[in-house]
Each structure stands twice: as structure tokens, then as C-alpha cells.
Design a protein around this motif. Structure first.
Motif, PDB file in Angstrom:
ATOM      1  N   LYS A 209      32.155  66.578 101.077  1.00  0.00           N
ATOM      2  CA  LYS A 209      30.782  67.016 100.870  1.00  0.00           C
ATOM      3  C   LYS A 209      30.025  66.839 102.167  1.00  0.00           C
ATOM      4  CE  LYS A 209      30.101  66.623  96.047  1.00  0.00           C
ATOM      5  NZ  LYS A 209      29.191  66.251  94.998  1.00  0.00           N
ATOM      6  N   VAL A 210      29.450  67.912 102.626  1.00  0.00           N
ATOM      7  CA  VAL A 210      28.633  67.865 103.823  1.00  0.00           C
ATOM      8  C   VAL A 210      27.329  67.156 103.451  1.00  0.00           C
ATOM      9  CG1 VAL A 210      27.562  69.264 105.619  1.00  0.00           C
ATOM     10  CG2 VAL A 210      29.669  70.026 104.539  1.00  0.00           C
ATOM     11  N   ARG A 211      26.782  66.413 104.353  1.00  0.00           N
ATOM     12  CA  ARG A 211      25.603  65.611 104.035  1.00  0.00           C
ATOM     13  C   ARG A 211      24.417  66.434 103.558  1.00  0.00           C
ATOM     14  NH1 ARG A 211      26.566  60.342 104.785  1.00  0.00           N
ATOM     15  NH2 ARG A 211      28.042  59.801 106.373  1.00  0.00           N
ATOM     16  N   ASP A 212      24.349  67.711 103.865  1.00  0.00           N
ATOM     17  CA  ASP A 212      23.238  68.517 103.364  1.00  0.00           C
ATOM     18  C   ASP A 212      23.590  69.177 102.026  1.00  0.00           C
ATOM     19  OD1 ASP A 212      24.922  70.569 104.077  1.00  0.00           O
ATOM     20  OD2 ASP A 212      23.582  71.457 105.531  1.00  0.00           O
ATOM     21  N   ASN A 213      24.576  68.600 101.311  1.00  0.00           N
ATOM     22  CA  ASN A 213      25.009  69.000  99.967  1.00  0.00           C
ATOM     23  C   ASN A 213      25.823  70.286  99.905  1.00  0.00           C
ATOM     24  OD1 ASN A 213      23.954  66.738  98.745  1.00  0.00           O
ATOM     25  ND2 ASN A 213      21.939  67.672  98.583  1.00  0.00           N
TER      26      ASN A 213
ATOM     27  N   LEU B   5      40.092  79.061 110.831  1.00  0.00           N
ATOM     28  CA  LEU B   5      39.761  77.662 110.584  1.00  0.00           C
ATOM     29  C   LEU B   5      38.571  77.610 109.638  1.00  0.00           C
ATOM     30  CD1 LEU B   5      41.278  77.596 113.398  1.00  0.00           C
ATOM     31  CD2 LEU B   5      39.956  75.557 113.852  1.00  0.00           C
ATOM     32  N   ASP B   6      38.654  76.725 108.641  1.00  0.00           N
ATOM     33  CA  ASP B   6      37.497  76.556 107.762  1.00  0.00           C
ATOM     34  C   ASP B   6      36.431  75.758 108.522  1.00  0.00           C
ATOM     35  OD1 ASP B   6      39.018  74.017 105.608  1.00  0.00           O
ATOM     36  OD2 ASP B   6      38.212  73.838 107.605  1.00  0.00           O
ATOM     37  N   ASP B   7      35.304  75.492 107.866  1.00  0.00           N
ATOM     38  CA  ASP B   7      34.190  74.800 108.529  1.00  0.00           C
ATOM     39  C   ASP B   7      34.601  73.459 109.126  1.00  0.00           C
ATOM     40  OD1 ASP B   7      32.580  76.872 107.743  1.00  0.00           O
ATOM     41  OD2 ASP B   7      31.531  75.753 106.180  1.00  0.00           O
ATOM     42  N   VAL B   8      35.339  72.680 108.362  1.00  0.00           N
ATOM     43  CA  VAL B   8      35.714  71.338 108.808  1.00  0.00           C
ATOM     44  C   VAL B   8      36.712  71.421 109.967  1.00  0.00           C
ATOM     45  CG1 VAL B   8      36.749  69.135 108.135  1.00  0.00           C
ATOM     46  CG2 VAL B   8      35.265  70.361 106.532  1.00  0.00           C
TER      47      VAL B   8
ATOM     48  N   VAL C 235      32.638  61.612 110.696  1.00  0.00           N
ATOM     49  CA  VAL C 235      32.274  60.621 109.683  1.00  0.00           C
ATOM     50  C   VAL C 235      30.743  60.544 109.550  1.00  0.00           C
ATOM     51  CG1 VAL C 235      32.156  58.479 111.057  1.00  0.00           C
ATOM     52  CG2 VAL C 235      33.040  58.429 108.710  1.00  0.00           C
ATOM     53  N   LEU C 236      30.032  60.908 110.609  1.00  0.00           N
ATOM     54  CA  LEU C 236      28.572  60.950 110.553  1.00  0.00           C
ATOM     55  C   LEU C 236      28.050  62.237 109.905  1.00  0.00           C
ATOM     56  CD1 LEU C 236      27.762  59.579 114.129  1.00  0.00           C
ATOM     57  CD2 LEU C 236      27.678  58.332 111.951  1.00  0.00           C
ATOM     58  N   GLU C 237      28.858  63.296 109.972  1.00  0.00           N
ATOM     59  CA  GLU C 237      28.428  64.597 109.462  1.00  0.00           C
ATOM     60  C   GLU C 237      28.832  64.863 108.017  1.00  0.00           C
ATOM     61  OE1 GLU C 237      29.667  67.679 112.189  1.00  0.00           O
ATOM     62  OE2 GLU C 237      29.310  66.350 113.892  1.00  0.00           O
ATOM     63  N   TYR C 238      29.903  64.239 107.569  1.00  0.00           N
ATOM     64  CA  TYR C 238      30.439  64.480 106.233  1.00  0.00           C
ATOM     65  C   TYR C 238      30.472  63.188 105.432  1.00  0.00           C
ATOM     66  CZ  TYR C 238      31.984  68.967 108.061  1.00  0.00           C
ATOM     67  OH  TYR C 238      32.014  70.216 108.617  1.00  0.00           O
ATOM     68  N   ASP C 239      30.379  63.323 104.140  1.00  0.00           N
ATOM     69  CA  ASP C 239      30.463  62.175 103.247  1.00  0.00           C
ATOM     70  C   ASP C 239      31.938  61.925 102.931  1.00  0.00           C
ATOM     71  OD1 ASP C 239      29.343  61.472  99.862  1.00  0.00           O
ATOM     72  OD2 ASP C 239      29.831  60.129 101.514  1.00  0.00           O
ATOM     73  N   VAL C 240      32.603  61.208 103.812  1.00  0.00           N
ATOM     74  CA  VAL C 240      34.034  60.947 103.692  1.00  0.00           C
ATOM     75  C   VAL C 240      34.326  59.585 104.305  1.00  0.00           C
ATOM     76  CG1 VAL C 240      34.571  62.118 105.868  1.00  0.00           C
ATOM     77  CG2 VAL C 240      36.336  61.928 104.123  1.00  0.00           C
TER      78      VAL C 240
ATOM     79  N   ARG D 134      36.312  56.847 106.496  1.00  0.00           N
ATOM     80  CA  ARG D 134      36.931  56.918 107.820  1.00  0.00           C
ATOM     81  C   ARG D 134      38.461  57.041 107.743  1.00  0.00           C
ATOM     82  NH1 ARG D 134      34.557  55.727 112.427  1.00  0.00           N
ATOM     83  NH2 ARG D 134      32.830  54.701 111.369  1.00  0.00           N
ATOM     84  N   SER D 135      39.091  56.324 106.826  1.00  0.00           N
ATOM     85  CA  SER D 135      40.545  56.347 106.705  1.00  0.00           C
ATOM     86  C   SER D 135      41.056  57.737 106.323  1.00  0.00           C
ATOM     87  CB  SER D 135      40.991  55.316 105.671  1.00  0.00           C
ATOM     88  OG  SER D 135      42.367  55.391 105.456  1.00  0.00           O
ATOM     89  N   SER D 136      40.431  58.359 105.346  1.00  0.00           N
ATOM     90  CA  SER D 136      40.834  59.714 104.933  1.00  0.00           C
ATOM     91  C   SER D 136      40.610  60.714 106.058  1.00  0.00           C
ATOM     92  CB  SER D 136      40.054  60.159 103.696  1.00  0.00           C
ATOM     93  OG  SER D 136      40.381  59.370 102.595  1.00  0.00           O
ATOM     94  N   LEU D 137      39.484  60.572 106.723  1.00  0.00           N
ATOM     95  CA  LEU D 137      39.175  61.477 107.822  1.00  0.00           C
ATOM     96  C   LEU D 137      40.178  61.317 108.953  1.00  0.00           C
ATOM     97  CD1 LEU D 137      37.337  63.622 108.985  1.00  0.00           C
ATOM     98  CD2 LEU D 137      35.828  61.796 109.780  1.00  0.00           C
ATOM     99  N   ARG D 138      40.575  60.092 109.241  1.00  0.00           N
ATOM    100  CA  ARG D 138      41.554  59.842 110.294  1.00  0.00           C
ATOM    101  C   ARG D 138      42.890  60.523 109.971  1.00  0.00           C
ATOM    102  NH1 ARG D 138      41.991  57.378 115.370  1.00  0.00           N
ATOM    103  NH2 ARG D 138      44.159  57.686 115.879  1.00  0.00           N
ATOM    104  N   LYS D 139      43.327  60.408 108.711  1.00  0.00           N
ATOM    105  CA  LYS D 139      44.569  61.064 108.290  1.00  0.00           C
ATOM    106  C   LYS D 139      44.452  62.576 108.422  1.00  0.00           C
ATOM    107  CE  LYS D 139      45.852  57.411 105.101  1.00  0.00           C
ATOM    108  NZ  LYS D 139      45.936  57.013 103.694  1.00  0.00           N
ATOM    109  N   ASP D 140      43.309  63.122 108.012  1.00  0.00           N
ATOM    110  CA  ASP D 140      43.091  64.563 108.119  1.00  0.00           C
ATOM    111  C   ASP D 140      43.100  65.024 109.572  1.00  0.00           C
ATOM    112  OD1 ASP D 140      42.845  64.606 105.378  1.00  0.00           O
ATOM    113  OD2 ASP D 140      40.653  64.684 105.394  1.00  0.00           O
ATOM    114  N   ALA D 141      42.452  64.254 110.445  1.00  0.00           N
ATOM    115  CA  ALA D 141      42.417  64.601 111.866  1.00  0.00           C
ATOM    116  C   ALA D 141      43.813  64.534 112.473  1.00  0.00           C
ATOM    117  CB  ALA D 141      41.455  63.681 112.608  1.00  0.00           C
ATOM    118  N   ASP D 142      44.590  63.509 112.106  1.00  0.00           N
ATOM    119  CA  ASP D 142      45.969  63.392 112.594  1.00  0.00           C
ATOM    120  C   ASP D 142      46.801  64.597 112.156  1.00  0.00           C
ATOM    121  OD1 ASP D 142      45.352  60.959 113.766  1.00  0.00           O
ATOM    122  OD2 ASP D 142      46.383  59.753 112.252  1.00  0.00           O
ATOM    123  N   ARG D 143      46.656  64.994 110.908  1.00  0.00           N
ATOM    124  CA  ARG D 143      47.404  66.156 110.398  1.00  0.00           C
ATOM    125  C   ARG D 143      46.984  67.438 111.106  1.00  0.00           C
ATOM    126  NH1 ARG D 143      46.622  64.364 104.256  1.00  0.00           N
ATOM    127  NH2 ARG D 143      48.288  62.839 104.171  1.00  0.00           N
TER     128      ARG D 143
END
Length: 131
Positions: free
Chosen positions: A19-23, A74-77, A99-104, A106-115
Motif C-alpha cells: 500500500k502506497v502511503r497515499d492509499n 515494470l510496475d510502479d514499485v 520503506v519511507l514511500e510504501y507501507d511495508v 523492511r524485511s519484506s522489502l529487502r527480499k523483494d529488492a534482492d529478487r
């Protein structure tokens, strides 16, 4: 995260709904992979000259591989990950920015970035090197 728009969609192995912080919401589809980047903070990511990126006004972006004559949507993210990665060359910067822009978490985001980086490297859209 990456797919060829002209090819039929592939079944995603996992999907994270952010979820993006602006909903607004963004769907982040992950490619599978066996290898892991345990020491990603010690790796610099470089975008080769044969790869071009253009953002799309309604969100997302397109990567063009001039050598392989392929393009990837590429999608938005994923587009945002690409932009930060291209600017900094560091996966840690991708995580810190998103992590500042999305409601997620850090651990999940790190895995997503690695992938995402693994998918880029596997498709020769990015190169990694030790710092």
C-alpha cells in the motif's frame, strides 16, 4: 516485476501487495530464483550502456535491452526500485527509500529488492561487482 509485454503473462511464484502511503495500492510480482545475495550490501549494481529506461506517465516504466532487442514492463514499485538503483547502485538505498514511500516492513522489502536485482542480473539488465 519484469515481464515482456508481448509474451503471455507468467504465473507469479509469489506476490506482495504494497500500500502506497497515499492509499494507492501497487502489486509487486516476484520472479523465482535459487541463488541468494547474502552480502548484497557489499555489492555495487551497475546499469550497462545497452539498457535504457523510460518512465510511463500513468505509473511504471519500460526497460529496453538494445543488445537483446527485448523490452520489459515494470510496475510502479519496480520502476521506483529501478530509479533508486540506477541513481545509487546500492540495494540498501532502494530499501531505505521505498520503506519511507510504501507501507511495508523492511524485511519484506529487502527480499523483494534482492529478487528484483537478481532478475535484472539474470536478464543482463544490470551487473554486480564487489565494492
Amino acid at each position: 516485476l519484469l515481464h515482456r509485454p508481448t509474451a503471455p503473462p507468467r504465473t507469479a511464484r509469489s506476490c506482495v501487495n504494497l500500500k502506497v502511503r497515499d492509499n494507492r495500492s501497487a502489486n509487486l510480482t516476484q520472479p523465482g530464483g535459487r541463488s541468494s545475495f547474502r552480502e548484497m550490501d557489499k555489492i555495487a549494481i551497475r546499469i550497462p550502456d545497452h539498457v535504457l529506461y523510460r518512465s510511463i506517465p500513468d505509473g511504471g516504466g519500460v526497460l529496453l535491452d538494445l543488445d537483446g532487442r527485448e523490452y520489459f514492463a515494470l510496475d510502479d514499485v519496480a520502476a521506483r526500485m529501478w530509479e533508486v538503483l540506477a541513481d545509487t547502485g546500492a540495494i540498501s538505498s532502494v530499501v531505505e527509500s521505498l520503506v519511507l514511500e510504501y507501507d511495508v516492513d523492511r524485511s519484506s522489502l529487502r527480499k523483494d529488492a534482492d529478487r528484483f536485482v537478481r532478475a535484472l542480473v539474470d536478464r543482463r539488465l544490470a551487473h554486480r561487482s564487489a565494492i
